[in-house]
Structure formats: structure tokens, C-alpha cells
Design a protein around this motif. Sequence first.
Motif, PDB file in Angstrom:
ATOM      1  N   PRO A 182      -3.867  -8.155 -82.347  1.00  0.00           N
ATOM      2  CA  PRO A 182      -3.798  -8.206 -80.881  1.00  0.00           C
ATOM      3  C   PRO A 182      -4.312  -9.502 -80.274  1.00  0.00           C
ATOM      4  CG  PRO A 182      -5.601  -6.793 -81.594  1.00  0.00           C
ATOM      5  CD  PRO A 182      -4.849  -7.178 -82.832  1.00  0.00           C
ATOM      6  N   VAL A 183      -5.004 -10.343 -81.053  1.00  0.00           N
ATOM      7  CA  VAL A 183      -5.591 -11.570 -80.513  1.00  0.00           C
ATOM      8  C   VAL A 183      -4.616 -12.733 -80.697  1.00  0.00           C
ATOM      9  CG1 VAL A 183      -7.543 -13.164 -80.631  1.00  0.00           C
ATOM     10  CG2 VAL A 183      -7.903 -10.714 -81.031  1.00  0.00           C
ATOM     11  N   GLU A 184      -4.192 -13.318 -79.575  1.00  0.00           N
ATOM     12  CA  GLU A 184      -3.156 -14.350 -79.614  1.00  0.00           C
ATOM     13  C   GLU A 184      -3.560 -15.557 -80.453  1.00  0.00           C
ATOM     14  OE1 GLU A 184      -0.347 -17.011 -76.575  1.00  0.00           O
ATOM     15  OE2 GLU A 184      -2.007 -15.804 -75.782  1.00  0.00           O
ATOM     16  N   ARG A 187      -3.028 -14.897 -84.049  1.00  0.00           N
ATOM     17  CA  ARG A 187      -1.597 -14.907 -84.398  1.00  0.00           C
ATOM     18  C   ARG A 187      -1.100 -16.344 -84.538  1.00  0.00           C
ATOM     19  NH1 ARG A 187      -1.336 -10.958 -80.187  1.00  0.00           N
ATOM     20  NH2 ARG A 187      -0.082 -12.350 -78.864  1.00  0.00           N
ATOM     21  N   GLU A 188      -1.528 -17.209 -83.643  1.00  0.00           N
ATOM     22  CA  GLU A 188      -1.110 -18.612 -83.724  1.00  0.00           C
ATOM     23  C   GLU A 188      -1.631 -19.271 -84.992  1.00  0.00           C
ATOM     24  OE1 GLU A 188      -2.597 -20.232 -80.105  1.00  0.00           O
ATOM     25  OE2 GLU A 188      -0.981 -19.404 -78.862  1.00  0.00           O
ATOM     26  N   LEU A 189      -2.865 -18.957 -85.389  1.00  0.00           N
ATOM     27  CA  LEU A 189      -3.421 -19.516 -86.622  1.00  0.00           C
ATOM     28  C   LEU A 189      -2.641 -19.014 -87.825  1.00  0.00           C
ATOM     29  CD1 LEU A 189      -5.500 -21.223 -88.073  1.00  0.00           C
ATOM     30  CD2 LEU A 189      -7.140 -19.341 -87.863  1.00  0.00           C
ATOM     31  N   ALA A 190      -2.248 -17.733 -87.806  1.00  0.00           N
ATOM     32  CA  ALA A 190      -1.459 -17.184 -88.904  1.00  0.00           C
ATOM     33  C   ALA A 190      -0.123 -17.905 -89.036  1.00  0.00           C
ATOM     34  CB  ALA A 190      -1.242 -15.687 -88.699  1.00  0.00           C
ATOM     35  N   LEU A 191       0.496 -18.223 -87.902  1.00  0.00           N
ATOM     36  CA  LEU A 191       1.757 -18.992 -87.955  1.00  0.00           C
ATOM     37  C   LEU A 191       1.548 -20.337 -88.634  1.00  0.00           C
ATOM     38  CD1 LEU A 191       3.509 -18.489 -84.491  1.00  0.00           C
ATOM     39  CD2 LEU A 191       4.403 -17.833 -86.737  1.00  0.00           C
ATOM     40  N   SER A 192       0.443 -21.000 -88.313  1.00  0.00           N
ATOM     41  CA  SER A 192       0.184 -22.320 -88.886  1.00  0.00           C
ATOM     42  C   SER A 192      -0.112 -22.237 -90.379  1.00  0.00           C
ATOM     43  CB  SER A 192      -0.991 -22.991 -88.157  1.00  0.00           C
ATOM     44  OG  SER A 192      -2.231 -22.390 -88.503  1.00  0.00           O
ATOM     45  N   LEU A 193      -0.488 -21.042 -90.861  1.00  0.00           N
ATOM     46  CA  LEU A 193      -0.820 -20.866 -92.273  1.00  0.00           C
ATOM     47  C   LEU A 193       0.319 -20.238 -93.069  1.00  0.00           C
ATOM     48  CD1 LEU A 193      -4.532 -19.707 -91.908  1.00  0.00           C
ATOM     49  CD2 LEU A 193      -3.704 -21.919 -92.749  1.00  0.00           C
ATOM     50  N   GLY A 194       1.489 -20.083 -92.426  1.00  0.00           N
ATOM     51  CA  GLY A 194       2.657 -19.671 -93.191  1.00  0.00           C
ATOM     52  C   GLY A 194       3.312 -18.378 -92.786  1.00  0.00           C
ATOM     53  N   ALA A 195       2.750 -17.618 -91.841  1.00  0.00           N
ATOM     54  CA  ALA A 195       3.402 -16.387 -91.406  1.00  0.00           C
ATOM     55  C   ALA A 195       4.759 -16.716 -90.782  1.00  0.00           C
ATOM     56  CB  ALA A 195       2.528 -15.640 -90.406  1.00  0.00           C
ATOM     57  N   ARG A 197       6.552 -14.323 -88.903  1.00  0.00           N
ATOM     58  CA  ARG A 197       6.537 -13.663 -87.600  1.00  0.00           C
ATOM     59  C   ARG A 197       5.120 -13.166 -87.329  1.00  0.00           C
ATOM     60  NH1 ARG A 197      10.659  -8.885 -86.919  1.00  0.00           N
ATOM     61  NH2 ARG A 197      10.793  -8.864 -89.208  1.00  0.00           N
ATOM     62  N   VAL A 198       4.669 -13.275 -86.078  1.00  0.00           N
ATOM     63  CA  VAL A 198       3.367 -12.738 -85.692  1.00  0.00           C
ATOM     64  C   VAL A 198       3.574 -11.842 -84.480  1.00  0.00           C
ATOM     65  CG1 VAL A 198       1.992 -14.612 -86.658  1.00  0.00           C
ATOM     66  CG2 VAL A 198       2.864 -14.828 -84.336  1.00  0.00           C
ATOM     67  N   LEU A 199       3.006 -10.621 -84.525  1.00  0.00           N
ATOM     68  CA  LEU A 199       3.272  -9.628 -83.501  1.00  0.00           C
ATOM     69  C   LEU A 199       1.981  -8.962 -83.054  1.00  0.00           C
ATOM     70  CD1 LEU A 199       6.328  -7.956 -85.274  1.00  0.00           C
ATOM     71  CD2 LEU A 199       6.426  -9.607 -83.397  1.00  0.00           C
ATOM     72  N   ASP A 200       1.980  -8.523 -81.795  1.00  0.00           N
ATOM     73  CA  ASP A 200       0.858  -7.778 -81.235  1.00  0.00           C
ATOM     74  C   ASP A 200       1.108  -6.293 -81.465  1.00  0.00           C
ATOM     75  OD1 ASP A 200      -1.043  -6.488 -79.723  1.00  0.00           O
ATOM     76  OD2 ASP A 200      -0.707  -7.664 -77.906  1.00  0.00           O
ATOM     77  N   PRO A 201       0.312  -5.632 -82.314  1.00  0.00           N
ATOM     78  CA  PRO A 201       0.587  -4.225 -82.619  1.00  0.00           C
ATOM     79  C   PRO A 201       0.359  -3.287 -81.442  1.00  0.00           C
ATOM     80  CG  PRO A 201      -1.508  -4.884 -83.571  1.00  0.00           C
ATOM     81  CD  PRO A 201      -0.883  -6.136 -83.026  1.00  0.00           C
ATOM     82  N   THR A 202      -0.322  -3.754 -80.383  1.00  0.00           N
ATOM     83  CA  THR A 202      -0.523  -2.906 -79.208  1.00  0.00           C
ATOM     84  C   THR A 202       0.682  -2.935 -78.272  1.00  0.00           C
ATOM     85  OG1 THR A 202      -1.584  -4.667 -77.908  1.00  0.00           O
ATOM     86  CG2 THR A 202      -3.006  -3.334 -79.339  1.00  0.00           C
ATOM     87  N   ASP A 203       1.632  -3.812 -78.536  1.00  0.00           N
ATOM     88  CA  ASP A 203       2.867  -3.873 -77.753  1.00  0.00           C
ATOM     89  C   ASP A 203       3.755  -2.695 -78.164  1.00  0.00           C
ATOM     90  OD1 ASP A 203       5.377  -4.383 -76.687  1.00  0.00           O
ATOM     91  OD2 ASP A 203       5.338  -6.527 -77.137  1.00  0.00           O
ATOM     92  N   PRO A 204       4.186  -1.850 -77.224  1.00  0.00           N
ATOM     93  CA  PRO A 204       5.005  -0.683 -77.569  1.00  0.00           C
ATOM     94  C   PRO A 204       6.305  -1.048 -78.298  1.00  0.00           C
ATOM     95  CG  PRO A 204       4.219  -0.522 -75.317  1.00  0.00           C
ATOM     96  CD  PRO A 204       3.876  -1.908 -75.795  1.00  0.00           C
ATOM     97  N   ARG A 311     -17.848 -12.100 -80.194  1.00  0.00           N
ATOM     98  CA  ARG A 311     -16.953 -12.333 -79.056  1.00  0.00           C
ATOM     99  C   ARG A 311     -15.543 -12.726 -79.507  1.00  0.00           C
ATOM    100  NH1 ARG A 311     -21.534 -15.309 -76.894  1.00  0.00           N
ATOM    101  NH2 ARG A 311     -20.401 -17.260 -77.256  1.00  0.00           N
ATOM    102  N   LYS A 312     -15.317 -12.734 -80.812  1.00  0.00           N
ATOM    103  CA  LYS A 312     -14.030 -13.136 -81.397  1.00  0.00           C
ATOM    104  C   LYS A 312     -13.645 -14.544 -80.965  1.00  0.00           C
ATOM    105  CE  LYS A 312     -12.160  -8.593 -82.389  1.00  0.00           C
ATOM    106  NZ  LYS A 312     -10.990  -7.699 -82.356  1.00  0.00           N
ATOM    107  N   GLU A 313     -14.667 -15.384 -80.821  1.00  0.00           N
ATOM    108  CA  GLU A 313     -14.443 -16.800 -80.524  1.00  0.00           C
ATOM    109  C   GLU A 313     -14.514 -17.632 -81.797  1.00  0.00           C
ATOM    110  OE1 GLU A 313     -17.183 -17.953 -77.495  1.00  0.00           O
ATOM    111  OE2 GLU A 313     -16.491 -16.413 -76.077  1.00  0.00           O
ATOM    112  N   ALA A 314     -14.692 -16.973 -82.938  1.00  0.00           N
ATOM    113  CA  ALA A 314     -14.721 -17.650 -84.231  1.00  0.00           C
ATOM    114  C   ALA A 314     -14.177 -16.712 -85.293  1.00  0.00           C
ATOM    115  CB  ALA A 314     -16.146 -18.076 -84.581  1.00  0.00           C
TER     116      ALA A 314
END
Length: 321
Positions: A182-184, A187-195, A197-204, A311-314
Motif C-alpha cells: 500500500p505504500v507508494e 512500490r516505486e523502489l520495487a520497480l527500480s529493483l526489477g518488479a 508491475r507494482v500494485l496497491d492491494p487496498t485498491d478494490p 513511521r515507514k520513512e525508512a
Amino acid sequence: MKAIQYQAAGQPEVVEVPRPTPGKGQVLLKVECVATCPQWDMHLMRGESMAPGGVIDYPTPVGHPGHEAVGYVESLGEGVEEFDVGDRVALWQDQGANRDGCYAEYVIADTGNLLRVPVNLDTEAIASLELAMCIQVSFDQILNIGPIEGKRFGVSGLGPAGLLAVQLAKAYGASEVVAFDPVESRRELALSLGADRVLDPTDPDCFPYDRFKPERLALAVDCTGLGVSVAFLLKRTRDVVALFGVLREEVGFGFFQWCGGLHLIGYGNQNRFAAERALEHIKNGALKLSPLVSKTLPLAEYSKGVELLERKEAIKICFTP
């Protein structure tokens, strides 16, 4: 020497303690850098055990819970022949809750818990070898059932373990890696590491469930330990769901998983062989640990680092004694 010690929940302090002396089969490690294991650190700060029903005894052992460490062999205990003074080494497994930990200038390490590591790697690129070993164990569980190559692979939870899982899935030849968090920023970091597709699981509308469509995940690993995350994967995965995150609640395995032949597998045994393969992935560039380190701080700023994690800032913090 200086070290961190939890006096009580929410009360980590810098303490001055004698430098330890290695015993038989041990070395004294001069700590170069130690990375957070965020769940351990945050649970100790809150006064909550990592294990359901567990109890934490305060004050904790000196340096606890630090265990993702890299450093240099300072001195040798009796009978040690496999290492020399000056060798650069990293811990490949946690030495245990009752042992002094690595949030310290020096720590005693059993030789069987150490691997030599290249001197040319930055501290942030190798300190978390132990975590890399841990996630390799889950991948071994999957590989025991079948290959990863050419299959769609899902990763739920993009904390440190999930970000390594993304990279390992690519290293083992997954045709597509779909990552959920759910944390944008994660998701962006995952894209840079090879993912892919990155998705927010809280999105219906996130990766709609249809057990008859071939677009389902073939394989998946949960890195959260949350029941809702496991349930999400169980509905969307065809062959294997591996549980890496520490599971603290019951999850349902129903008719459609049963009749579909889905494998739900728990966590396996940590082992040196997994650590050695993880180290090879790090050395050849398939596993990049440095992007997981959000900040490097002095040990005296330990509390500040844990606050950033809360705080999920790291993603991870590296501390230098």
C-alpha cells in the motif's frame, strides 16, 4: 566499549561495557556496520514479542537485537584456524536471543556463523547477508516443489524481505514479478529493483480474483505475516504460496485451494548453504542490498532510526559504532 541495551520497552540506552574475549571456536568481531531487522527492533521498542504469546525479559542482552552485521576479525579464540585476524566477515545467521548482539563496537561470534565477504563491497551492500539467507530459504521451499523460471511470481509486502524477494524471483527467471504494497514509495523502489508491475492491494480493482483465468499468479511469497495478505495471495495464486513473514494469526485454506492443488508452505530451516548462495547472488549483482538502506546513522542515534522505521520513512537503517 559502547553498545545499545534495552533497559525496558521504549528505553534503549548507550551503555559502556567491557570488551569481550573470544572463547574456543570464537572470534572477536570489530563491527563495521549493523543493519536493523525492522520487526525485531520495533517489537522490542514497543515491548511486544515477535512470537505469539512470547515474553521479553528486560534488560535485554547487550547489543540485542542486532544481528545483520559485517566487520573485521579483531582476535581469535582457542582453536580457530578457518579465519585470520583482519579477515572481513559477515554473520549469516542470528546467534540467538540470549547472546549479546551486534549493536556494539565489538561482538563475539562463533566461527560457524560467519562467512568471509569481499572487501570491495560497501557495508550497506553486505551487512544484511543474514536477511538474504533467510529469504533464500523460502525460495528453496518453492524450488523444492517446482521451478520458478518462466512463471508469474507475486510478492506481498515490500519491506526489506519483499524487496529481496522481488530480486530473487527475477534472478531465478520469473517471467513476470508482480509486487503488492500500500505504500507508494515502496512500490516505486520495487520497480527500480526489477518488479514488472507494482500494485496497491487496498485498491478494490487490484489484480481481480478469478480462479479460472490464466492471468493468476503461479507462485507467490508473503512477506508481511498478515492474515489479510495471505488470504489475498491464496485467492490469486495457482501453485505455491510461501509464508516468509512471521504469521501471528489464523488463515483460511478453503475448498478452492484444496481442489486446485495449491501448496501452502511455511518457513524452512535456516542453513549455511542458503547463505552461501545468497552471498553469490550479492557478489554477482543479482541481489542489491544497498537500496534497502534508507539511512546510515551513528549507534548513538539508534532511537531516531527506529522512529523512522515506525513511521515507514525508512526501509532499513545501518548503524556504525
